[in-house]
Design a protein around this motif. Structure first.
Motif, PDB file in Angstrom:
ATOM      1  N   ARG A 142      95.548 -13.519 -43.656  1.00 44.85           N
ATOM      2  CA  ARG A 142      95.246 -14.684 -44.074  1.00 44.85           C
ATOM      3  C   ARG A 142      95.111 -15.676 -43.001  1.00 44.85           C
ATOM      4  O   ARG A 142      94.043 -16.480 -42.778  1.00 44.85           O
ATOM      5  CB  ARG A 142      96.309 -15.090 -45.105  1.00 44.85           C
ATOM      6  N   LEU A 143      96.006 -15.387 -42.029  1.00 44.54           N
ATOM      7  CA  LEU A 143      96.043 -16.180 -40.811  1.00 44.54           C
ATOM      8  C   LEU A 143      94.686 -15.831 -39.849  1.00 44.54           C
ATOM      9  O   LEU A 143      94.013 -16.783 -39.560  1.00 44.54           O
ATOM     10  CB  LEU A 143      97.191 -16.020 -39.818  1.00 44.54           C
ATOM     11  N   ALA A 144      94.051 -14.548 -39.747  1.00 43.80           N
ATOM     12  CA  ALA A 144      92.967 -14.201 -39.179  1.00 43.80           C
ATOM     13  C   ALA A 144      91.743 -14.970 -39.847  1.00 43.80           C
ATOM     14  O   ALA A 144      90.773 -15.530 -39.325  1.00 43.80           O
ATOM     15  CB  ALA A 144      92.700 -12.864 -39.274  1.00 43.80           C
ATOM     16  N   GLU A 145      91.840 -15.055 -41.394  1.00 49.43           N
ATOM     17  CA  GLU A 145      90.934 -15.831 -41.963  1.00 49.43           C
ATOM     18  C   GLU A 145      90.499 -17.173 -41.565  1.00 49.43           C
ATOM     19  O   GLU A 145      89.476 -17.813 -41.580  1.00 49.43           O
ATOM     20  CB  GLU A 145      90.803 -15.526 -43.391  1.00 49.43           C
ATOM     21  N   ALA A 146      92.080 -17.635 -41.100  1.00 45.66           N
ATOM     22  CA  ALA A 146      91.621 -19.159 -40.660  1.00 45.66           C
ATOM     23  C   ALA A 146      91.772 -19.157 -39.028  1.00 45.66           C
ATOM     24  O   ALA A 146      91.890 -20.418 -38.798  1.00 45.66           O
ATOM     25  CB  ALA A 146      93.328 -19.688 -41.199  1.00 45.66           C
ATOM     26  N   GLY A 147      91.204 -18.208 -38.620  1.00 48.81           N
ATOM     27  CA  GLY A 147      90.823 -18.321 -37.287  1.00 48.81           C
ATOM     28  C   GLY A 147      91.961 -17.957 -36.176  1.00 48.81           C
ATOM     29  O   GLY A 147      91.841 -18.358 -34.992  1.00 48.81           O
ATOM     30  N   HIS A 148      93.184 -17.573 -36.714  1.00 53.03           N
ATOM     31  CA  HIS A 148      94.283 -17.276 -35.917  1.00 53.03           C
ATOM     32  C   HIS A 148      94.181 -15.859 -35.305  1.00 53.03           C
ATOM     33  O   HIS A 148      93.160 -15.269 -35.553  1.00 53.03           O
ATOM     34  CB  HIS A 148      95.618 -17.380 -36.562  1.00 53.03           C
ATOM     35  N   HIS A 149      95.088 -15.511 -34.577  1.00 48.50           N
ATOM     36  CA  HIS A 149      95.118 -14.030 -33.834  1.00 48.50           C
ATOM     37  C   HIS A 149      95.092 -13.053 -34.969  1.00 48.50           C
ATOM     38  O   HIS A 149      95.407 -13.214 -35.955  1.00 48.50           O
ATOM     39  CB  HIS A 149      96.530 -14.052 -32.955  1.00 48.50           C
ATOM     40  N   ALA A 150      94.555 -11.839 -34.506  1.00 49.19           N
ATOM     41  CA  ALA A 150      94.646 -10.645 -35.367  1.00 49.19           C
ATOM     42  C   ALA A 150      95.868  -9.992 -35.557  1.00 49.19           C
ATOM     43  O   ALA A 150      96.254  -9.306 -36.505  1.00 49.19           O
ATOM     44  CB  ALA A 150      93.334  -9.669 -35.180  1.00 49.19           C
ATOM     45  N   THR A 151      96.671 -10.088 -34.269  1.00 50.87           N
ATOM     46  CA  THR A 151      97.998  -9.680 -34.312  1.00 50.87           C
ATOM     47  C   THR A 151      98.950 -10.596 -33.463  1.00 50.87           C
ATOM     48  O   THR A 151      98.560 -11.530 -33.032  1.00 50.87           O
ATOM     49  CB  THR A 151      97.986  -8.370 -33.410  1.00 50.87           C
ATOM     50  N   ALA A 152     100.130 -10.494 -33.967  1.00 48.24           N
ATOM     51  CA  ALA A 152     101.357 -11.268 -33.272  1.00 48.24           C
ATOM     52  C   ALA A 152     101.618 -10.769 -32.041  1.00 48.24           C
ATOM     53  O   ALA A 152     101.541  -9.775 -31.705  1.00 48.24           O
ATOM     54  CB  ALA A 152     102.366 -11.333 -34.482  1.00 48.24           C
ATOM     55  N   ASP A 153     102.414 -11.930 -31.287  1.00 46.72           N
ATOM     56  CA  ASP A 153     102.837 -11.685 -29.903  1.00 46.72           C
ATOM     57  C   ASP A 153     104.314 -11.534 -30.092  1.00 46.72           C
ATOM     58  O   ASP A 153     104.992 -10.514 -29.376  1.00 46.72           O
ATOM     59  CB  ASP A 153     102.587 -12.738 -29.033  1.00 46.72           C
ATOM     60  N   VAL A 154     105.110 -12.110 -31.269  1.00 43.67           N
ATOM     61  CA  VAL A 154     106.424 -12.208 -31.264  1.00 43.67           C
ATOM     62  C   VAL A 154     106.625 -12.039 -32.805  1.00 43.67           C
ATOM     63  O   VAL A 154     105.959 -12.755 -33.724  1.00 43.67           O
ATOM     64  CB  VAL A 154     107.209 -13.447 -31.078  1.00 43.67           C
ATOM     65  N   ILE A 155     107.571 -11.090 -33.465  1.00 43.02           N
ATOM     66  CA  ILE A 155     108.149 -10.844 -34.622  1.00 43.02           C
ATOM     67  C   ILE A 155     109.505 -11.154 -34.592  1.00 43.02           C
ATOM     68  O   ILE A 155     110.295 -10.518 -33.994  1.00 43.02           O
ATOM     69  CB  ILE A 155     107.599  -9.816 -35.420  1.00 43.02           C
ATOM     70  N   LEU A 156     109.987 -12.088 -35.597  1.00 38.89           N
ATOM     71  CA  LEU A 156     111.443 -12.313 -35.566  1.00 38.89           C
ATOM     72  C   LEU A 156     112.020 -11.620 -36.968  1.00 38.89           C
ATOM     73  O   LEU A 156     111.241 -11.979 -37.946  1.00 38.89           O
ATOM     74  CB  LEU A 156     111.807 -13.918 -35.467  1.00 38.89           C
TER      75      LEU A 156
END
Length: 221
Positions: A142-156
């Motif tokens: 969903r974030l990629a559809e909105a133009g964000h990164h395809a993968t995360a740098d940090v996961i908490l």
């Protein structure tokens, strides 16, 4: 105990008592969050029966030290962070008053908790801090559809799922060299116990609610 609204001076004192000072502006923001949490908690039972002091000492304390932990790590200038199972916004919302790097997504499948977080963020105006209401495995698509990164740098993750399962669950969500940060009540496993493709990174211990708690980062290789 009677419920009282937290004030900026009380937050300043509470943070200093826990060994992590905050600025007056940060204290004001933390007070605003705790005020809303206590009010909503009376109707929704977000964090159990507790006043703001108990929440601060047992839960917000994690955010205070996590900000320092993240600040000491080598991360991209504007990391994309996913906070899985964000619940009532802990540690994420207090964390963002102290550590505001990059885009931060609070991921929560439960509708009422997502509604609470959106309401709080609407009042607090924290930079680049958002709520994703849905399953964690759907968040990045969903974030990629909105133009964000395809993968995360940090996961908490704090109690989202056991760390062994979490590594497999998040492998496709995390970029190479990205980190998972585990908030735990026990020290990290030996590096030899980690699955292939993962490396133990930074580790920190801190006092909270009369016990020792830990942050440990696991790096995807």
């Amino acid at each position: 105990m009677a419920h009282t609204n937290p004030t900026q001076p009380e937050i300043l004192k509470a943070a200093e008592r826990l060994g992590r000072r905050v600025t007056p502006d940060q204290a004001e923001s933390l007070a605003a969050y705790l005020d809303q949490l206590v009010k909503w908690n009376r109707k929704m039972n977000l964090v159990g029966k507790a006043d703001w002091r108990e929440v601060f000492d047992s839960l917000v304390v994690d955010s205070l030290f996590l900000a320092d932990f993240l600040g000491g790590m080598r991360l991209p200038d504007k990391p994309l962070t996913l906070d899985l199972g964000a619940g009532a916004g802990l540690p994420g919302i207090p964390l963002r008053t102290l550590w505001s790097n990059g885009d931060y997504w609070l991921v929560e499948v439960r509708e009422k908790r997502a509604l609470f977080m959106r309401s709080v963020l609407g009042r607090m105006k924290l930079p680049a801090t958002h709520v994703f209401h849905g399953k964690a495995e759907d968040a990045l698509d969903r974030l990629a559809e909105a133009g964000h990164h395809a993968t995360a740098d940090v996961i908490l993750s704090r109690a989202f799922m056991p760390w062994e399962k979490l590594l497999d669950f998040t492998r496709s969500m995390l970029r190479e060299g990205g980190v998972i940060i585990i908030l735990a009540n026990e020290p990290p496993p030996e590096e030899t116990a980690l699955p292939e493709g993962w490396e133990l990174g930074d580790v920190a211990a801190y006092p909270a609610a009369g016990t020792q708690r830990y942050f440990w980062s696991l790096i995807k290789r």
